[in-house]
Design a protein around this motif. Structure first.
Motif, PDB file in Angstrom:
ATOM      1  N   ARG A  23     -44.308  53.542 -62.666  1.00 23.05           N
ATOM      2  CA  ARG A  23     -42.884  53.650 -63.494  1.00 23.05           C
ATOM      3  C   ARG A  23     -41.997  52.836 -62.874  1.00 23.05           C
ATOM      4  N   ILE A  24     -42.030  52.392 -61.682  1.00 24.69           N
ATOM      5  CA  ILE A  24     -40.748  51.658 -60.987  1.00 24.69           C
ATOM      6  C   ILE A  24     -41.023  49.844 -61.495  1.00 24.69           C
ATOM      7  N   GLY A  25     -42.106  49.640 -62.158  1.00 23.28           N
ATOM      8  CA  GLY A  25     -42.485  48.511 -62.721  1.00 23.28           C
ATOM      9  C   GLY A  25     -43.515  47.688 -62.074  1.00 23.28           C
ATOM     10  N   ALA A  26     -44.496  48.077 -61.495  1.00 22.33           N
ATOM     11  CA  ALA A  26     -45.601  47.447 -61.043  1.00 22.33           C
ATOM     12  C   ALA A  26     -46.530  47.213 -62.256  1.00 22.33           C
ATOM     13  N   GLY A  37     -44.975  55.312 -53.115  1.00 18.64           N
ATOM     14  CA  GLY A  37     -45.324  54.712 -54.260  1.00 18.64           C
ATOM     15  C   GLY A  37     -44.090  53.770 -54.816  1.00 18.64           C
ATOM     16  N   MET A  38     -42.835  54.138 -54.772  1.00 15.91           N
ATOM     17  CA  MET A  38     -41.724  53.500 -55.284  1.00 15.91           C
ATOM     18  C   MET A  38     -41.402  52.152 -54.450  1.00 15.91           C
ATOM     19  N   TRP A  51     -32.802  54.978 -52.777  1.00 17.06           N
ATOM     20  CA  TRP A  51     -31.679  55.634 -53.456  1.00 17.06           C
ATOM     21  C   TRP A  51     -31.914  55.963 -54.883  1.00 17.06           C
ATOM     22  N   ILE A  52     -32.993  55.296 -55.605  1.00 14.06           N
ATOM     23  CA  ILE A  52     -33.321  55.481 -56.814  1.00 14.06           C
ATOM     24  C   ILE A  52     -33.877  56.849 -56.944  1.00 14.06           C
ATOM     25  N   LEU A  63     -37.357  58.552 -63.252  1.00 12.98           N
ATOM     26  CA  LEU A  63     -37.000  57.370 -63.005  1.00 12.98           C
ATOM     27  C   LEU A  63     -36.518  56.401 -64.203  1.00 12.98           C
ATOM     28  N   PRO A  64     -37.022  56.646 -65.445  1.00 15.44           N
ATOM     29  CA  PRO A  64     -36.545  55.692 -66.423  1.00 15.44           C
ATOM     30  C   PRO A  64     -35.127  55.612 -66.874  1.00 15.44           C
TER      31      PRO A  64
END
Length: 275
Positions: free
Chosen positions: A50-53, A220-221, A241-242, A263-264
């Motif tokens: 989700r965070i972009g990997a 994971g983030m 923070w996110i 998250l998105p």
């Protein structure tokens, strides 16, 4: 260097350019525990995705594969049979999470040592921290400045006995210096310390994060951002923070599996605000 003169982590967030492809966005590995202990790794893997990997792969013992395979879609799965085969499978990873429900003991210690040889940025969490309780020096010898330790206070005390008596900030700073890695001391005010002296306190902690599995999501983030070549200290600050912002927006009733889905919306606002 204190928190007052740190650059804003928002400036360093990795966003895909027009020519991006999945491998360019970073490859993340997550090590799973045995058959009845796979949920934590799946949470971490979903959060990293989700965070972009761009590519996320779960590495699991053979008995866990039939459990995990039906429970994932965009995440890949690979079985490992030994620390050596784990390291071989992870040789192309940019970052790897190890610890969530991995099991405490010699097997996890050997897996950490093997992964340390791959060059991936490691996020060492949960059971992987506790496994080194009696041999913290062995863990520290395997780490470098791109690696991240993510202890709660109980895990921190096992690896760094007596340090918390100095206060959380001084303890985290000394732990980062001693371990040679970034230390994320979790709590109401999470403290993030780098071995070069950088220190930050996460300002937006949320009580809704006091739920099983939220730490696996955070691991994971952090790793998902590190896989995208974000500096590990900045990745830890950004993820903390996110993570808390997503939890605060969701509010009452939050469970850890809600966090990746939350998250998105937070990421969209950060993307819109970039300069």
């Amino acid at each position: 260097m204190g928190s007052h003169d740190l650059t804003d982590w928002r400036e360093a967030l990795p966003w895909p350019g027009p020519d991006a492809h999945k491998h360019a966005r970073g490859r993340l590995g997550v090590v799973s525990g045995r058959a009845l202990h796979t949920g934590a790794a799946r949470l971490a893997a979903r959060a990293g995705l989700r965070i972009g990997a761009g590519v996320v792969r779960v590495f699991c013992p053979p008995d866990a594969a039939p459990i995990i395979a039906p429970a994932i879609e965009a995440i890949m799965l690979e079985v490992f049979h030994s620390p050596e085969s784990l390291a071989h499978g992870a040789r192309d990873m940019d970052a790897v999470v190890i610890g969530p429900a991995a099991g405490v003991g010699d097997g996890t210690m050997m897996n950490v040592r093997a992964l340390a040889e791959t060059g991936a940025a490691l996020v060492v969490d949960a059971d992987a921290l506790t496994s080194f309780e009696d041999l913290p020096g062995d863990l520290f010898a395997s780490l470098d400045r791109d690696d991240v330790l993510t202890p709660h206070e109980g895990e921190f005390r096992r690896l760094f006995p007596g340090l918390l008596e100095r206060g959380r900030e001084a303890a985290a700073a000394e732990a980062a210096r001693r371990s040679g890695a970034v230390v994320v001391l979790k709590g109401r005010e999470t403290v993030i310390a780098a071995p070069d002296g950088r220190l930050a306190i996460n300002p937006n902690g949320s009580p809704w994060l006091a739920t099983a599995g939220s730490g696996d999501v955070l691991a994971g983030m952090i790793a998902g951002l590190a896989a995208q070549r974000m500096d590990s200290f900045d990745a830890a600050r950004a993820a903390a923070w996110i993570h808390a912002e997503a939890a605060a927006r969701f509010g009452p009733g939050l469970t850890a599996d809600d966090l990746p889905k939350a998250l998105p919306a937070v990421l969209a606002e950060l993307y819109a605000a970039r300069v």
